[in-house]
Design a protein around this motif. Structure first.
Motif, mmCIF file in Angstrom:
data_model
loop_
_atom_site.group_PDB
_atom_site.id
_atom_site.type_symbol
_atom_site.label_atom_id
_atom_site.label_comp_id
_atom_site.label_asym_id
_atom_site.label_seq_id
_atom_site.Cartn_x
_atom_site.Cartn_y
_atom_site.Cartn_z
ATOM 1 N N GLY A 191 0.686 2.452 -9.597
ATOM 2 C CA GLY A 191 1.012 3.947 -9.872
ATOM 3 C C GLY A 191 -0.173 4.455 -10.397
ATOM 4 N N PRO A 192 -0.489 5.654 -10.426
ATOM 5 C CA PRO A 192 0.689 6.566 -10.065
ATOM 6 C C PRO A 192 0.776 6.563 -8.504
ATOM 7 N N VAL A 193 1.886 6.920 -7.873
ATOM 8 C CA VAL A 193 2.037 6.838 -6.374
ATOM 9 C C VAL A 193 1.473 8.430 -5.805
ATOM 10 N N ILE A 194 0.680 8.099 -4.864
ATOM 11 C CA ILE A 194 -0.005 9.182 -4.123
ATOM 12 C C ILE A 194 1.039 9.817 -3.134
ATOM 13 N N SER A 195 1.293 11.067 -3.451
ATOM 14 C CA SER A 195 2.316 11.814 -2.590
ATOM 15 C C SER A 195 1.570 13.038 -1.922
ATOM 16 N N VAL A 196 2.154 13.202 -0.792
ATOM 17 C CA VAL A 196 1.711 14.462 0.240
ATOM 18 C C VAL A 196 3.047 15.129 0.460
ATOM 19 N N GLU A 197 2.823 16.500 1.095
ATOM 20 C CA GLU A 197 3.738 17.265 1.710
ATOM 21 C C GLU A 197 4.111 16.959 3.118
ATOM 22 N N ARG A 198 5.258 17.171 3.709
ATOM 23 C CA ARG A 198 5.801 16.564 4.920
ATOM 24 C C ARG A 198 4.582 17.057 6.055
ATOM 25 N N ASP A 199 4.306 18.483 5.747
ATOM 26 C CA ASP A 199 3.558 19.048 6.662
ATOM 27 C C ASP A 199 2.071 18.637 6.876
ATOM 28 N N LEU A 200 1.565 17.657 5.916
ATOM 29 C CA LEU A 200 0.139 17.318 6.197
ATOM 30 C C LEU A 200 -0.085 16.760 7.428
ATOM 31 N N PRO A 201 -1.182 17.071 8.303
ATOM 32 C CA PRO A 201 -1.640 16.369 9.414
ATOM 33 C C PRO A 201 -2.005 15.057 9.420
ATOM 34 N N LEU A 202 -1.607 14.195 10.548
ATOM 35 C CA LEU A 202 -1.965 12.872 10.262
ATOM 36 C C LEU A 202 -3.415 12.564 10.090
ATOM 37 N N LEU A 203 -4.347 13.113 10.725
ATOM 38 C CA LEU A 203 -5.764 12.744 10.434
ATOM 39 C C LEU A 203 -6.046 12.986 8.796
ATOM 40 N N GLU A 204 -5.434 14.068 8.219
ATOM 41 C CA GLU A 204 -5.813 14.241 6.699
ATOM 42 C C GLU A 204 -5.178 13.255 5.973
ATOM 43 N N ALA A 205 -4.009 12.752 6.498
ATOM 44 C CA ALA A 205 -3.306 11.621 5.823
ATOM 45 C C ALA A 205 -4.193 10.214 5.780
ATOM 46 N N LEU A 206 -4.840 10.080 6.931
ATOM 47 C CA LEU A 206 -5.700 9.119 7.277
ATOM 48 C C LEU A 206 -6.759 9.184 6.354
ATOM 49 N N GLU A 207 -7.421 10.264 6.334
ATOM 50 C CA GLU A 207 -8.623 10.401 5.473
ATOM 51 C C GLU A 207 -8.248 10.124 4.189
ATOM 52 N N LEU A 208 -7.230 10.579 3.595
ATOM 53 C CA LEU A 208 -6.679 10.456 2.073
ATOM 54 C C LEU A 208 -6.279 9.018 1.900
ATOM 55 N N MET A 209 -5.718 8.358 2.791
ATOM 56 C CA MET A 209 -5.506 6.695 2.424
ATOM 57 C C MET A 209 -6.765 6.070 2.419
ATOM 58 N N GLY A 210 -7.615 6.619 3.280
ATOM 59 C CA GLY A 210 -9.173 5.736 3.189
ATOM 60 C C GLY A 210 -9.908 6.140 1.792
ATOM 61 N N GLU A 211 -9.768 7.497 1.556
ATOM 62 C CA GLU A 211 -10.542 7.710 0.183
ATOM 63 C C GLU A 211 -9.949 6.976 -1.119
ATOM 64 N N LYS A 212 -8.425 6.932 -0.892
ATOM 65 C CA LYS A 212 -7.905 6.464 -2.086
ATOM 66 C C LYS A 212 -7.624 5.005 -2.259
ATOM 67 N N LYS A 213 -8.142 4.209 -1.072
ATOM 68 C CA LYS A 213 -7.926 2.826 -0.824
ATOM 69 C C LYS A 213 -6.419 2.715 -0.849
ATOM 70 N N ILE A 214 -5.451 3.222 -0.371
ATOM 71 C CA ILE A 214 -4.157 2.930 -0.355
ATOM 72 C C ILE A 214 -3.721 2.702 1.435
ATOM 73 N N ARG A 215 -2.476 1.953 1.287
ATOM 74 C CA ARG A 215 -1.959 1.955 2.450
ATOM 75 C C ARG A 215 -0.477 2.515 2.592
ATOM 76 N N HIS A 216 0.146 2.843 1.500
ATOM 77 C CA HIS A 216 1.141 3.815 1.660
ATOM 78 C C HIS A 216 1.136 5.170 0.949
ATOM 79 N N LEU A 217 2.012 6.113 1.470
ATOM 80 C CA LEU A 217 2.046 7.500 0.918
ATOM 81 C C LEU A 217 3.330 7.875 0.994
ATOM 82 N N LEU A 218 3.924 8.385 -0.372
ATOM 83 C CA LEU A 218 5.015 8.891 -0.453
ATOM 84 C C LEU A 218 5.327 10.524 0.088
ATOM 85 N N VAL A 219 6.018 10.532 0.930
ATOM 86 C CA VAL A 219 6.298 11.779 1.777
ATOM 87 C C VAL A 219 7.100 12.652 0.933
#
Length: 129
Positions: free
Chosen positions: A73-101
């Protein structure tokens, strides 16, 4: 396409005091790769993934170990309308493999790096034809 479109399974959560064994059992029963942990107030405090369970077992932790001890934790969350490429970039930046939507701050599910990457790959494949 956005991350909300990848949410196909219901959000699975347990109290942070649950045991590692309980988390693994719930993962198996619900065919999910992560479980959200909540505190006494129902607030999301951590996430436990298959990888966390594997590490804990490899480290010799007892199955009764509280999940809060192996969760992140803390759990990284995003809003449901986040584009997939931005989600992928965020995961890489934060070094995480799961996002709470979330949908307007209400948790609706979890998406994994594998789901996001596979979907982007399929979209690129379809675009090439």
């Amino acid at each position: 396409m956005n991350v909300g479109q990848l949410v196909v399974k219901k959000l699975v959560s347990l109290p942070v005091s649950s045991s590692m064994r309980e988390v693994a059992k719930v993962m198996k029963e619900n065919d999910v790769s992560s479980v959200i942990l909540t505190n006494e107030k129902g607030e999301i405090v951590a996430i436990v993934t298959e990888r966390d369970i594997t590490r804990a077992v490899a480290d010799g932790l007892d199955y009764s170990t509280p999940a809060g001890r192996i969760g992140n934790g803390p759990v990284i969350s995003v809003e449901r309308d986040l584009p997939l490429l931005e989600a992928l970039e965020l995961m890489g930046e934060k070094k995480i493999r799961h996002l709470l939507v979330k949908d307007k701050d209400q948790p609706i599910g979890v998406v994994s790096l594998r789901e996001v990457a596979n979907t982007i790959s399929l979209m690129n494949f379809a675009d090439s034809y």
